[in-house]
Design an enzyme around this catalytic site. Structure first.
Site, PDB file in Angstrom:
ATOM      1  N   GLN A 128       0.836  -1.201   0.000  1.00 21.74           N
ATOM      2  CA  GLN A 128       0.000   0.000   0.000  1.00 21.74           C
ATOM      3  C   GLN A 128       0.879   1.263   0.000  1.00 21.74           C
ATOM      4  O   GLN A 128       1.592   1.515   0.971  1.00 21.74           O
ATOM      5  CB  GLN A 128      -0.866   0.005   1.269  1.00 21.74           C
ATOM      6  CG  GLN A 128      -1.711   1.250   1.446  1.00 21.74           C
ATOM      7  CD  GLN A 128      -2.463   1.244   2.783  1.00 21.74           C
ATOM      8  OE1 GLN A 128      -1.945   0.718   3.774  1.00 21.74           O
ATOM      9  NE2 GLN A 128      -3.644   1.794   2.819  1.00 21.74           N
ATOM     10  N   GLY A 129       0.777   2.050  -1.055  1.00 24.22           N
ATOM     11  CA  GLY A 129       1.553   3.290  -1.152  1.00 24.22           C
ATOM     12  C   GLY A 129       0.678   4.504  -0.872  1.00 24.22           C
ATOM     13  O   GLY A 129       0.293   5.217  -1.814  1.00 24.22           O
ATOM     14  N   TYR A 130       0.337   4.706   0.378  1.00 25.20           N
ATOM     15  CA  TYR A 130      -0.438   5.890   0.780  1.00 25.20           C
ATOM     16  C   TYR A 130       0.478   6.917   1.457  1.00 25.20           C
ATOM     17  O   TYR A 130       0.657   8.022   0.978  1.00 25.20           O
ATOM     18  CB  TYR A 130      -1.550   5.498   1.773  1.00 25.20           C
ATOM     19  CG  TYR A 130      -2.859   5.040   1.162  1.00 25.20           C
ATOM     20  CD1 TYR A 130      -2.921   4.388  -0.049  1.00 25.20           C
ATOM     21  CD2 TYR A 130      -4.058   5.245   1.844  1.00 25.20           C
ATOM     22  CE1 TYR A 130      -4.135   3.955  -0.576  1.00 25.20           C
ATOM     23  CE2 TYR A 130      -5.278   4.830   1.325  1.00 25.20           C
ATOM     24  CZ  TYR A 130      -5.306   4.186   0.117  1.00 25.20           C
ATOM     25  OH  TYR A 130      -6.511   3.761  -0.396  1.00 25.20           O
ATOM     26  N   SER A 131       1.060   6.528   2.630  1.00 25.56           N
ATOM     27  CA  SER A 131       1.788   7.496   3.469  1.00 25.56           C
ATOM     28  C   SER A 131       3.063   7.988   2.792  1.00 25.56           C
ATOM     29  O   SER A 131       3.719   7.248   2.051  1.00 25.56           O
ATOM     30  CB  SER A 131       2.169   6.848   4.796  1.00 25.56           C
ATOM     31  OG  SER A 131       1.039   6.315   5.419  1.00 25.56           O
ATOM     32  N   GLU A 246      -9.872  -1.503   4.987  1.00 26.26           N
ATOM     33  CA  GLU A 246      -8.657  -1.732   5.777  1.00 26.26           C
ATOM     34  C   GLU A 246      -9.007  -1.717   7.264  1.00 26.26           C
ATOM     35  O   GLU A 246      -8.490  -2.504   8.050  1.00 26.26           O
ATOM     36  CB  GLU A 246      -7.618  -0.651   5.474  1.00 26.26           C
ATOM     37  CG  GLU A 246      -6.320  -0.844   6.252  1.00 26.26           C
ATOM     38  CD  GLU A 246      -5.239   0.163   5.893  1.00 26.26           C
ATOM     39  OE1 GLU A 246      -5.516   1.114   5.127  1.00 26.26           O
ATOM     40  OE2 GLU A 246      -4.110   0.006   6.395  1.00 26.26           O
ATOM     41  N   SER A 386      -4.447   6.591  12.946  1.00 26.70           N
ATOM     42  CA  SER A 386      -4.222   6.567  14.401  1.00 26.70           C
ATOM     43  C   SER A 386      -5.552   6.636  15.160  1.00 26.70           C
ATOM     44  O   SER A 386      -6.593   6.998  14.609  1.00 26.70           O
ATOM     45  CB  SER A 386      -3.332   7.738  14.807  1.00 26.70           C
ATOM     46  OG  SER A 386      -4.054   8.932  14.664  1.00 26.70           O
ATOM     47  N   GLU A 388      -6.481   8.757  17.335  1.00 28.36           N
ATOM     48  CA  GLU A 388      -7.022  10.125  17.358  1.00 28.36           C
ATOM     49  C   GLU A 388      -7.843  10.377  16.091  1.00 28.36           C
ATOM     50  O   GLU A 388      -8.935  10.955  16.139  1.00 28.36           O
ATOM     51  CB  GLU A 388      -5.883  11.153  17.466  1.00 28.36           C
ATOM     52  CG  GLU A 388      -5.177  11.192  18.814  1.00 28.36           C
ATOM     53  CD  GLU A 388      -4.163  10.056  19.000  1.00 28.36           C
ATOM     54  OE1 GLU A 388      -3.906   9.299  18.041  1.00 28.36           O
ATOM     55  OE2 GLU A 388      -3.656   9.913  20.119  1.00 28.36           O
TER      56      GLU A 388
HETATM   57  C1  LIG Z   1       3.476  -0.651  11.534  1.00 29.87           C
HETATM   58  C2  LIG Z   1       3.004   0.358  10.527  1.00 29.87           C
HETATM   59  C3  LIG Z   1       2.706  -0.075   9.252  1.00 29.87           C
HETATM   60  C4  LIG Z   1       2.299   0.858   8.302  1.00 29.87           C
HETATM   61  N1  LIG Z   1       2.064   0.407   7.014  1.00 29.87           N
HETATM   62  C5  LIG Z   1       1.732   1.302   6.075  1.00 29.87           C
HETATM   63  C6  LIG Z   1       1.583   0.884   4.712  1.00 29.87           C
HETATM   64  O1  LIG Z   1       1.752  -0.290   4.375  1.00 29.87           O
HETATM   65  N2  LIG Z   1       1.291   1.809   3.778  1.00 29.87           N
HETATM   66  C7  LIG Z   1       1.084   3.123   4.100  1.00 29.87           C
HETATM   67  O2  LIG Z   1       0.781   3.900   3.209  1.00 29.87           O
HETATM   68  N3  LIG Z   1       1.235   3.556   5.387  1.00 29.87           N
HETATM   69  C8  LIG Z   1       1.565   2.680   6.363  1.00 29.87           C
HETATM   70  N4  LIG Z   1       1.726   3.109   7.660  1.00 29.87           N
HETATM   71  C9  LIG Z   1       1.635   4.533   7.941  1.00 29.87           C
HETATM   72  C10 LIG Z   1       0.428   4.920   8.772  1.00 29.87           C
HETATM   73  O3  LIG Z   1      -0.735   4.956   8.005  1.00 29.87           O
HETATM   74  C11 LIG Z   1       0.758   6.287   9.392  1.00 29.87           C
HETATM   75  O4  LIG Z   1       1.824   6.086  10.301  1.00 29.87           O
HETATM   76  C12 LIG Z   1      -0.418   6.893  10.111  1.00 29.87           C
HETATM   77  O5  LIG Z   1      -1.414   7.269   9.213  1.00 29.87           O
HETATM   78  C13 LIG Z   1       0.007   8.122  10.951  1.00 29.87           C
HETATM   79  O6  LIG Z   1       0.717   9.019  10.160  1.00 29.87           O
HETATM   80  P1  LIG Z   1       2.147   9.575  10.616  1.00 29.87           P
HETATM   81  O7  LIG Z   1       3.000   8.423  11.001  1.00 29.87           O
HETATM   82  O8  LIG Z   1       2.647  10.479   9.555  1.00 29.87           O
HETATM   83  O9  LIG Z   1       1.865  10.406  11.954  1.00 29.87           O
HETATM   84  P2  LIG Z   1       1.238  11.871  12.046  1.00 29.87           P
HETATM   85  O10 LIG Z   1       0.120  12.006  11.092  1.00 29.87           O
HETATM   86  O11 LIG Z   1       2.364  12.859  11.953  1.00 29.87           O
HETATM   87  O12 LIG Z   1       0.647  11.850  13.508  1.00 29.87           O
HETATM   88  C14 LIG Z   1       1.478  12.032  14.677  1.00 29.87           C
HETATM   89  C15 LIG Z   1       0.558  12.073  15.887  1.00 29.87           C
HETATM   90  O13 LIG Z   1      -0.335  13.196  15.777  1.00 29.87           O
HETATM   91  C16 LIG Z   1      -1.676  12.765  15.895  1.00 29.87           C
HETATM   92  N5  LIG Z   1      -2.521  13.539  14.970  1.00 29.87           N
HETATM   93  C17 LIG Z   1      -2.263  13.817  13.680  1.00 29.87           C
HETATM   94  N6  LIG Z   1      -3.261  14.530  13.139  1.00 29.87           N
HETATM   95  C18 LIG Z   1      -4.203  14.680  14.106  1.00 29.87           C
HETATM   96  C19 LIG Z   1      -5.472  15.325  14.166  1.00 29.87           C
HETATM   97  N7  LIG Z   1      -6.000  15.909  13.092  1.00 29.87           N
HETATM   98  N8  LIG Z   1      -6.148  15.265  15.332  1.00 29.87           N
HETATM   99  C20 LIG Z   1      -5.631  14.663  16.439  1.00 29.87           C
HETATM  100  N9  LIG Z   1      -4.419  14.054  16.437  1.00 29.87           N
HETATM  101  C21 LIG Z   1      -3.717  14.049  15.295  1.00 29.87           C
HETATM  102  C22 LIG Z   1      -1.686  11.304  15.474  1.00 29.87           C
HETATM  103  O14 LIG Z   1      -2.758  10.609  16.063  1.00 29.87           O
HETATM  104  C23 LIG Z   1      -0.346  10.834  16.013  1.00 29.87           C
HETATM  105  O15 LIG Z   1      -0.464  10.514  17.380  1.00 29.87           O
HETATM  106  C24 LIG Z   1       2.133   2.218   8.635  1.00 29.87           C
HETATM  107  C25 LIG Z   1       2.425   2.629   9.933  1.00 29.87           C
HETATM  108  C26 LIG Z   1       2.864   1.727  10.868  1.00 29.87           C
HETATM  109  C27 LIG Z   1       3.176   2.227  12.252  1.00 29.87           C
END
Ligand SMILES: Cc1cc2nc3c(=O)[nH]c(=O)nc-3n(C[C@H](O)[C@H](O)[C@H](O)COP(=O)(O)OP(=O)(O)OC[C@H]3O[C@@H](n4cnc5c(N)ncnc54)[C@H](O)[C@@H]3O)c2cc1C
Length: 401
Positions: A128-131, A246, A386, A388
Site C-alpha cells: 500500500q503506497g499511501y503514506s 482496511e 491513528s 485520534e
Molecule cells: C506498523 C506500521 C505499518 C504501516 N504500514 C503502512 C503501509 O503499508 N502503507 C502506508 O501507506 N502507510 C503505512 N503506515 C503509515 C500509517 O498509516 C501512518 O503512520 C499513520 O497514518 C500516521 O501518520 P504519521 O505516522 O505520519 O503520523 P502523524 O500524522 O504525523 O501523527 C502524529 C501524531 O499526531 C496525531 N494527529 C495527527 N493529526 C491529528 C489530528 N487531526 N487530530 C488529532 N491528532 C492528530 C496522530 O494521532 C499521532 O499521534 C504504517 C504505519 C505503521 C506504524
C-alpha cells in the site's frame, strides 16, 4: 441479536474444523506460533494462503459473483474465530481485503479480469503506497507526482512505512495528478508492478527489530494510464473506500478472543508464589475477566453491524469503531500477556522466531514471541489511521457531532 449457533451453523463450524485439522500442517502451525509481528514468516503464510485458495476460502468475504464462497456474516465470523483459535498464520491481506474490493467497485471489466484472479489464488502480493514522509494522518497533503506523458504517467516521489514492499509484486498507490483546487481533488489511484524500472525499496527496521516496512522511492517510473482505478483526480474517493475495508472489512475480535484464551492458558502454567498459579491470583483474574468482557462487547458490536450489511458491503464509518476498539483491546491483551510471562519477556532471541530453528529457546513455547508481539503491536493504534483520527471520524460521521 441471537448469538446462539443454529444446527446449520454448528455443521458449518464442524466443516471448518475438519478442514483446519486436515490442512494445518506442523510447519504452518509453527509459522503461526512464531509470528513476531503483524506478518507471519513468508513460507508458512504462503502455504496457508494456497491451502485456502485451493479450497476457495481465501477471499471469504468476497461476493460469490467475484469468486467468494457466498458465506453469510455468521459463517464468516465462525470461520475467522476457528482460524484464530486453531492458530493460523497471518496472511497478506492487502490484495483480498483492501485493493480487491476497490477493483470490484471502481475497476473496469478489463481491470477486474487482470487483477482479481491473482488475488483469489494468492499469487499476487500487494503493498500500500499511501503514506509519505510529509503525509500520514493528513494524507491529502501527499506530493508524489504523476505527470501525464501520452498514454502513461511518469511518477516521482517517495512513500514511507510501506509494509511488505520488499516482498510485494504490485503496489496500489496514491499520486498527485493535479495541484489545482482542493488538495483532495488532485489525487489519482494507480496500480503498478514493483519491478517497474525506477523503483527503489529501502528497509526500515521497527524498534522490535522486525523488517516489516520500508521507504519506497520512485524515480521517473512509467505507469500506463490504463492502470488507474477510477477517474483522474478522483482517487480520494477510491482511497477512502479502501480505508473502510482496511479498518473494518473483517472482524477484529476473533484474534483478541484467541489471545485471551492463550493468556488464560499461560496463567495456568506460570507460578504466582507459594505454590499457586497466576490464574489463582485475584488481581490477575479480575484483569482476565475485564478482557473477556471487552472482547464480548466487541464481538457483539462487530456482529450487529456486520449482520446489517449485504455481502461485500462495508460498514462505512463504523469501521473506525472496530479499528479503534479492536486495536486498543489487542494492545491491552498483549500487555497482560507480557506481565503473565514475567521475566521470560526479557530475553531478546530473534533466532528463536525462525521456523525450523534448532535454538534452545529461553522462554517456554508460549512466551517466545510475546514481547516481540507486544512491542510490534504498539503500532496498532497508529497504522491504518491513528486512534485520534478514528475518534474524529466517529465524532463526525457516527455521532454527528
Ligand atoms: C506498523 C506500521 C505499518 C504501516 N504500514 C503502512 C503501509 O503499508 N502503507 C502506508 O501507506 N502507510 C503505512 N503506515 C503509515 C500509517 O498509516 C501512518 O503512520 C499513520 O497514518 C500516521 O501518520 P504519521 O505516522 O505520519 O503520523 P502523524 O500524522 O504525523 O501523527 C502524529 C501524531 O499526531 C496525531 N494527529 C495527527 N493529526 C491529528 C489530528 N487531526 N487530530 C488529532 N491528532 C492528530 C496522530 O494521532 C499521532 O499521534 C504504517 C504505519 C505503521 C506504524
Amino acid at each position: 441479536m441471537d448469538m446462539n449457533l443454529s444446527p446449520e451453523d454448528l455443521a458449518f463450524r464442524d466443516e471448518v474444523r475438519t478442514f483446519l485439522d486436515a490442512k494445518l500442517t506442523d510447519e504452518i502451525r509453527e509459522g503461526a506460533r512464531l509470528t513476531p509481528s503483524v506478518r507471519s514468516p513468508m513460507g508458512p503464510s504462503r502455504a496457508w494462503g494456497k491451502a485456502l485458495a485451493d479450497k476457495g476460502w481465501l477471499c471469504h468475504a468476497w461476493p460469490a459473483e467475484y469468486g467468494g464462497p457466498g458465506w453469510n456474516v455468521v459463517q464468516r465470523y465462525i470461520f475467522e474465530l476457528e482460524c484464530a483459535l486453531a492458530g493460523t498464520p497471518v496472511l497478506n491481506h492487502m490484495g483480498r481485503k483492501m485493493v480487491g474490493p476497490v477493483v470490484m467497485k471502481y475497476g473496469t471489466q478489463a481491470q477486474k479480469d487482470e487483477y482479481l484472479p491473482g488475488i483469489l489464488s494468492d499469487e499476487l502480493i500487494w503493498c500500500q503506497g499511501y503514506s509519505e514522509p510529509g503525509a500520514g494522518s493528513d494524507l491529502a497533503s501527499l506530493q508524489t507526482s504523476a505527470v501525464s506523458d501520452g498514454d502513461d504517467y511518469i511518477i516521482n516521489g517517495s512513500k514511507i512505512w510501506t509494509t511488505g514492499a520488499h516482498q510485494a509484486d504490485h503496489i496500489f498507490c496514491l499520486v498527485r495528478t493535479s495541484t489545482e483546487g482542493k488538495r483532495q481533488e488532485g489525487i489519482s489511484f494507480v496500480l503498478f508492478p514493483m519491478e517497474s524500472p525506477g523503483i527503489t525499496v529501502k528497509p526500515i527496521l521497527t524498534f522490535a527489530g522486525d523488517h516489516d516496512f520500508n521507504q519506497v522511492f520512485f524515480d521517473n517510473v512509467r505507469v500506463p494510464k490504463a492502470n488507474r482505478i477510477g477517474d483522474e483526480n478522483k482517487g480520494w474517493t477510491v482511497a477512502k473506500y479502501l480505508l473502510e475495508f482496511e479498518r473494518g472489512g473483517v472482524f477484529y475480535s476473533p484474534q483478541v478472543r484467541a489471545g485471551v484464551e492463550k493468556l488464560a492458558y499461560i496463567a495456568g502454567q506460570e507460578p504466582a508464589g507459594g505454590g499457586a498459579k497466576l490464574i489463582d491470583d485475584p488481581g490477575f483474574r479480575r484483569k482476565l475477566a475485564d478482557l473477556e468482557i471487552q472482547v464480548s462487547a466487541a464481538e457483539m458490536s462487530e456482529q450487529r453491524v456486520m449482520s446489517t450489511l449485504s455481502q461485500g458491503q462495508n460498514p462505512g464509518a463504523a469501521s473506525s469503531i472496530f479499528k479503534l476498539r479492536g486495536s486498543e483491546i489487542y494492545q491491552d491483551m498483549l500487555e497482560a500477556t507480557m506481565k503473565a510471562i514475567a521475566y521470560y519477556a526479557a530475553p531478546y532471541q530473534p533466532e528463536a522466531y525462525i521456523p525450523g530453528n534448532n535454538v534452545d529457546a529461553i522462554a517456554p513455547e508460549y512466551g517466545i514471541v510475546a514481547s516481540s508481539q507486544y512491542f510490534n503491536q504498539r503500532a496498532a493504534t497508529i497504522y491504518a489511521g491513528s486512534s485520534e483520527v478514528q475518534r474524529t471520524i466517529i465524532a463526525k460521521h457516527v455521532l454527528g457531532l
